[in-house]
Enzyme design. Structure first.
Site: not given
Lengths: 270, 270
Positions: A79, A142
């Protein structure tokens, strides 16, 4: 030609989408995003691509030259790295610094954005729930938490408090979201449900066989809305407790469905 | 999860195959080879990849690094260029100098071969017909004709005569097939059915609205076996004439099915 000689879901005209990850066997996007594409009438499919970390940088730019490739989805561990592939980054991606989707526009440009958080907002919208004007407590800063914070921040809540066991990580995320949304009160905070309208768990606490709650609570007001981003189990310890107290609960699976809907919008909008 | 939330033909565990061509919309391999893969119980799919000629050399080696890619099929205009991608070439490919399939072996090596001609042999085998010991007249020494000549040559026919409107092309193909099959009489020849047991059309004459026959004939022995590689129309002028005379006929579509079966054998054998 007998009917059994061919399947009806793929042909030379089918538009391709792919999810890129390492490992890949566990991903759910192929069956779920393909279902969404088909439900909207698109002749399209999303396939899994298992690409090793050492191949990613050379492989992806070449893959993006395949003419009938409409878009890519990125999962662990790509990502962050995938950002470099985008010609343009969307609003969410600019806040989070990561993308999970790249769409190939009619103009040949690749646009990247991240949809985890937008999926959460979409799940609430489908339930007739809004973040606007609400006091939100977010647990976890996160990957998922960052995307959710960015998405909630842009919905104009009254306040957004962020907790993480890594206090510095919570503080940095709060700063980033505050900078992108100057009219929202965003701050790192201790985990609490006091003066909170919506409690969001984006931490891994409660996942699979983890029987813990992500914050120390024993009783809840039934006015509280509780969302847990965890998909497995569907009913986490937090969700179970919230339902015992009559709270409105929103499930991780609803976020997943919301995310899929917003991603497919994105793939066909650009 | 509601059933409509997911499709049942693709998941993170699905093995990928792809057909590479330019253009791509017209190909039939996605629906047909996928059907064959599924019929054999494989969790696998074959998707179309439209790759431009200027991208081919850089793109393919990277694509071949995708870990869950089991094999590639090549169509126009890539059957010659694809040879360079193979670590090893099969017997047919070495004669023809082209491949239409690349299989990714368990050892990580890519093996290439060409299956057009093997599909013709397979179609005959499924009908209980053999080329061994027969006198064969082949019309057309282009791409399809070359592959068919190579495959028939390795079946030990009594003789193989090859005609092409480009006489030099027929002569070169005859030489190549003769070299690979020293015990078979192979020669360039005029188109005829005299002393012929099996007539094979691999020329484009009779395709679509073309009402011509690929050789000057008006009556046929019912002992003659006539095969036409053309898929559209299914009943070419040659096939129609042969059936009027009671000949055994084999259709282009049967070759296509035979080729698909042999290709899938190849993908899962190496």
């Amino acid at each position: 030609m007998e009917p059994s000689d061919q399947v009806d879901y793929i042909s030379g005209r089918t538009r391709l989408f792919a999810i890129v990850g390492h490992p890949i066997a566990q991903v759910r996007s192929p069956e779920m995003i393909t279902a969404e594409l088909r439900a909207r009438g698109h002749d399209a499919i999303l396939v899994p691509l298992h690409i090793l970390p050492e191949d990613f940088d050379a492989c992806l730019p070449q893959l993006m030259r395949v003419r009938n490739l409409g878009g890519l989805v990125f999962t662990i561990p790509y990502k962050l790295r995938a950002c470099a592939l985008a010609d343009e980054l969307g609003a969410q991606a600019r806040v989070v610094g990561a993308i999970n989707a790249l769409a190939n526009g009619d103009d040949g440009r690749w646009r990247g954005d991240i949809f985890d958080g937008l999926g959460c907002v979409e799940a609430f919208r489908r339930r007739g729930l809004a973040f606007a004007g609400k006091r939100v407590m977010l647990l976890g800063a996160g990957g998922a938490g960052s995307a959710i914070a960015a998405a909630i921040g842009s919905e104009r809540p009254a306040s957004l408090r962020i907790f993480d066991i890594d206090g510095e990580r919570a503080r940095l995320l709060a700063e980033t979201v505050a900078r992108a949304n100057p009219r929202v009160v965003v701050a790192a905070a201790s985990p609490t449900i006091r003066d909170v309208d919506i409690l969001v768990n984006a931490s891994p606490v409660g996942m699979l066989d983890d029987a813990r709650l992500p914050l120390p609570i024993s009783d809840l007001s039934r006015e509280l809305v509780v969302f847990d981003a965890i998909v497995k189990p569907e009913r986490t310890p937090l969700i179970t407790l919230a339902e015992q107290f009559g709270c409105t609960t929103v499930y991780g699976r609803e976020m997943m469905r919301g995310q899929i809907a917003r991603m497919v919008d994105f793939f066909y909008a650009v």
